[in-house]
Design a protein around this motif. Structure first.
Motif, short mmCIF file in Angstrom:
data_model
loop_
_atom_site.label_atom_id
_atom_site.label_comp_id
_atom_site.label_asym_id
_atom_site.label_seq_id
_atom_site.Cartn_x
_atom_site.Cartn_y
_atom_site.Cartn_z
N ARG A 189 0.68 -1.15 0.24
CA ARG A 189 -0.08 0.40 -0.02
C ARG A 189 0.70 1.25 0.07
O ARG A 189 1.70 1.34 0.69
CB ARG A 189 -1.25 0.06 1.22
CG ARG A 189 -1.71 1.45 1.25
CD ARG A 189 -3.25 1.34 0.36
NE ARG A 189 -4.33 0.36 0.67
CZ ARG A 189 -4.32 -0.47 0.12
NH1 ARG A 189 -4.11 -1.02 -1.01
NH2 ARG A 189 -5.72 -1.36 0.43
N GLN B 55 -0.32 0.81 9.33
CA GLN B 55 -1.07 0.28 8.78
C GLN B 55 -0.61 -1.07 7.95
O GLN B 55 -1.56 -1.18 7.71
CB GLN B 55 -1.39 1.64 7.45
CG GLN B 55 -1.42 0.97 6.34
CD GLN B 55 -2.97 1.13 6.53
OE1 GLN B 55 -3.59 0.90 7.51
NE2 GLN B 55 -3.97 0.71 5.50
N VAL C 199 -2.25 -3.80 10.14
CA VAL C 199 -3.40 -3.98 8.96
C VAL C 199 -3.62 -4.45 7.97
O VAL C 199 -4.34 -5.72 7.87
CB VAL C 199 -4.65 -2.35 9.10
CG1 VAL C 199 -5.22 -2.62 8.11
CG2 VAL C 199 -4.51 -1.64 9.90
N LEU C 200 -2.83 -4.82 7.23
CA LEU C 200 -2.52 -5.79 5.72
C LEU C 200 -1.97 -6.74 6.13
O LEU C 200 -2.46 -7.47 5.27
CB LEU C 200 -2.13 -4.21 4.52
CG LEU C 200 -2.39 -3.31 4.74
CD1 LEU C 200 -1.37 -2.73 3.45
CD2 LEU C 200 -3.25 -3.37 3.43
#
Lengths: 617, 201
Positions: free
Chosen positions: A174, A375, A378-379
């Motif tokens: 991301r 983040q 999260v991924l």
């Protein structure tokens, strides 16, 4: 294959690929942590220096080369990402390294001796170093990362960042906006709720994002910024003053002297940093034959140099707040990110404009990487109660009749988002349609930034105006555009040929990756040669030692054969013939193995005897 | 058309047989799906076309669906599922902004009732044109003289006019209102909305 408990394959790191410094962080059971380099600092200067022998060095040692190797030392490459020469203007005057036009694409390149490098390749080298530091700190390989970019990066700049990751052999799961990442890092500490303004003034870029945070949902409502405004500009302003002083005293224009330029750049940066604590700084400039010049700069003078730039950041804040429909009194928190927020005037202007004392609890140089690590988690499927909803910073659209810009997706739309538009042909049997895609806020495409030219082909020939080609513009969660098309009457999937205006085509990226693999092979071969030479050396020394042991009567014939082999092996070790050396090491090793087996027992006895006699005496 | 969107009558989820709650995914079992033909901004929120929505319910539904559809939560899945997450999220975001914007929601509801109504009623009445021209001149004057107070006042008035017309359009749609009347009202509010933007900075 065995399953490892730590499954390092699944580890996703967060990388802040900064203008000045880059660093990595990872989620731990105790929260996100930055990953330290061998120098006990997580910060890796985003500098690459190319040495005479073709070697590349990165980070602090590269930064140290800035003065002695100015033309081959590249800093601030992030400011070149997805940019053309026309975007950079006179900024290139203050760079000691050479920037050239990219040729077919408008993308600039960095010229080092005979070779040119795209900014993506320079960034890939930096990413490679970040990855190396991360792997050393974690003790295992790293394949996947979340990489941050300024929120105001346009499509070309985001795509360039993804390409850099690919060239570095990293999977960029991301691309996250830096202010959003910072908000995550702050939010996790305190479970803040409400409206948060993130003011992010870094080395090269400025961003402001307005977020609404409720129950783990981080919704960006508006963002604004300038991808060409940051600490580098403040350094440049100080540099210009110093250069003026030198010109005044000696009549010398330093623009053409890269060593002097780099020296002044480093001094200017140091002066700027000192002015955060002091009200006046001094610099003695060695003018060679002349008396040294004394350069003084007061904080007030410095503030006057940068005030106009800072006013621009405040204007961006107001425009983001207006877009968000948020009045000052509705702001709950203001968060500071980026090294340039250490400047006292920044704090004062922001406080005056937004009516809130900015938060600075987290190190402004680290907070973005920490958020990226959250983040990343999260991924990786770790954190589940966090939802990040980010926006596209600039409107996206196409050129219509007369050079007008028709917006298909407006700025601050939550990503992913998409728009569909129908196109047709203007002449009979036309089987191709050209679409020019732009990003920006102005009415005419001439005032917007061209992202690329799309050519739709492959649909059947029909009378004019009959084909109905539905083109879908899809912006993914990274803020990067993809375009697909379908001719509705025939149902034919129209093919799209994309020519990015300031970027690399897919083929070019693949080419660079291939080339870097070839380089990697060469690097690997070089390393293997060194290792084999060492091995040959060890074999020669070991064998001689055995042969020279007076206690071991090696038959003359064997001794002569081994001596001949040794000479041959030494000759090969002095050359570059890798396969021959490899084979020789192998066969000599096999041969001496027998010798060793035969004599090892004896040798141990001899050693023991000697040891025993030594202790006795 | 019912006032607040009723339950959608979406076909049960092919995987679990429950009411999916959206044409984009099944909230009951978490499966993402290619949107069936005939889906629209309302079905994505499990609603039948409706002129008025419960804003809080939409917000809640949006977050529940986002947690399912957002690519962040499908990162480890096969590429086909990840692609569905990107396109599904894009469609969800489009539906969300449409449903929460009175003008766009009413236009979407009208288009489902009578797809040609807006196109058919493009010509605005001379009376309306007179009214809008006067408002436009007032804004121009206030702008020229830099009278921010007057601009604010005009903007507030403009907002009231827009809201009244949109409410009237919603009433028409709720009853057995005539699509032509709704289309005319919506064209007029489009003009006013553009003028309202001009009162801004």
């Amino acid at each position: 294959m065995s399953t490892e408990i730590n499954a390092p394959d699944d580890v996703v790191i967060g990388i802040d690929l900064g203008t000045t410094n880059s660093l990595a962080a990872v989620m731990t059971p105790d929260g996100p942590r930055v990953l330290m380099g061998a120098d006990a600092s997580p910060l890796i200067p985003s500098v690459v220096s190319f040495l005479d022998n073709g070697e590349q060095i990165v980070g602090r040692p590269a930064r140290a080369m800035a003065v002695s190797n100015p033309r081959r030392t590249v800093h601030s490459a992030k400011r070149l990402m997805g940019r053309g020469l026309e975007d950079l203007g006179d900024e290139t005057d203050k760079l000691a390294y050479r920037i050239v036009d990219g040729g077919s694409s408008k993308l600039v390149r960095v010229a080092i001796d005979e070779r040119t490098y795209t900014p993506q390749e320079i960034s890939a080298i930096i990413l490679g170093e970040v990855r190396r530091v991360a792997e050393a700190a974690l003790g295992h390989a790293v394949q996947k990362a979340v990489i941050t970019v300024p929120a105001y990066f346009d499509d070309a700049q985001r795509q360039a960042t993804r390409d850099a990751a690919q060239i570095a052999g990293l999977t960029a799961l991301r691309i996250v906006n830096e202010p959003t990442a910072a908000a995550l890092a702050y939010g996790l500490d305190t479970s803040r709720e409400g409206t948060v303004v993130v003011y992010d003034l870094g080395g090269g870029t400025f961003d402001v994002s307005v977020l609404k945070i409720t129950q783990g949902v981080y919704k960006v409502v508006a963002t604004a910024g300038d991808t060409h405004l940051g600490g580098d500009d403040f350094d440049n302003a100080i540099m210009a003053r110093i250069m003026d002083l030198v010109q005044e005293r000696t009549g010398t224009d330093l623009t053409a002297q890269p060593e002097a330029l780099q020296q002044i750049r480093l001094s200017a940066e140091a002066l700027k940093q000192e002015l955060s604590d002091k009200t006046e700084v001094k610099l003695e400039i060695d003018l060679g034959a002349d008396e040294p010049a004394l350069f003084t700069l007061t904080r007030t003078e410095f503030e006057d140099l940068i005030r106009a730039d800072l006013e621009r950041t405040i204007a961006c804040c107001r425009s983001a707040l207006a877009d968000a429909g948020v009045q000052n009194d509705a702001i709950d928190e203001v968060v500071f990110v980026g090294g340039s927020t250490r400047i006292p005037l920044v704090r004062q202007l922001v406080k005056d404009a937004l009516g809130r004392e900015p938060h600075t609890e987290l190190d402004p140089d680290r907070v973005v990487a920490l958020g990226a690590a959250i983040q990343a988690d999260v991924l990786a499927g770790g954190t589940k109660d966090l939802l990040l909803l980010d926006v596209i910073p600039l409107s996206l659209g196409i050129e219509t009749m007369g050079g007008a810009f028709s917006k298909l997706i407006t700025r601050n739309s939550t990503v992913p988002c998409q728009a569909e538009e129908l196109f047709s042909t203007s002449v009979d049997n036309q089987t191709g349609i050209d679409i020019n895609v732009y990003q920006g806020e102005r009415e005419l495409v001439a005032d917007c930034r061209q992202l690329g030219a799309f050519k739709l082909t492959g649909f059947p020939a029909m009378p004019a105006n009959l084909p109905k080609v539905a083109v879908t513009f899809l912006v993914d969660a990274d803020g990067v555009l993809t375009v697909t098309a379908r001719e509705q009457r025939s149902g034919v999937e129209a093919s799209i040929d994309v020519v990015p205006s300031h970027g690399l085509t897919r083929d070019e990226v693949r080419g660079i990756v291939r080339e870097s693999i070839v380089h990697a092979h060469q690097d690997f071969a070089a390393r293997e040669l060194v290792e084999l030479r060492n091995k040959a050396d060890a074999l020669v020394r070991g064998t001689r030692r055995v042969l020279d042991l007076p206690e071991l009567p090696v038959p003359e014939a064997t001794r002569a054969e081994l001596e001949a082999d040794l000479v041959a092996l030494q000759a090969l070790a002095a050359g570059d013939d890798l396969p021959a050396l490899k084979a020789a090491c192998q066969s000599f090793g096999d041969k001496t193995q027998t010798l060793a087996d035969d004599y090892i027992g004896a040798a141990i006895k001899v050693e023991l005897n000697r040891h025993a006699s030594e202790t006795k005496s | 058309m019912k006032d607040h969107g009723a339950e959608s009558g979406l076909s049960p989820c092919a995987e679990c047989g429950q009411d999916p709650g959206s044409s984009l995914a099944c909230l009951a079992c978490g499966v993402l799906r290619e949107e069936p033909a005939g889906s629209n901004v309302f079905t994505r929120f499990g609603l039948t076309p409706t002129p008025r929505v419960d804003v809080d319910a939409i917000e809640l539904h949006y977050l529940r669906l986002s947690r399912l559809l957002h690519p962040d939560f499908q990162a480890g899945k096969p590429p086909a599922v990840q692609d569905l997450a990107v396109s599904g999220s894009a469609l969800l975001n489009e539906a969300y902004t449409t449903l929460l914007d009175d003008q766009r929601r009413l236009e979407a509801a009208l288009a489902l009732l009578d797809p040609d109504a807006l196109e058919r009623n493009k010509t605005l009445s001379p009376a309306f044109l007179m009214e809008s021209m006067e408002s436009s001149e007032e804004i121009e004057d206030a702008r020229a003289s830099g009278d921010d107070e007057a601009l604010k006042h005009l903007a507030a008035g403009m907002r009231a006019v827009i809201d009244a017309r949109l409410a009237s359009a919603a009433d028409h749609l709720t009853g057995d209102g005539d699509p032509d009347a709704v289309a005319t009202l919506l064209h007029e509010t489009r003009v006013f909305r553009r003028m309202l933007r001009d009162t801004g900075p």
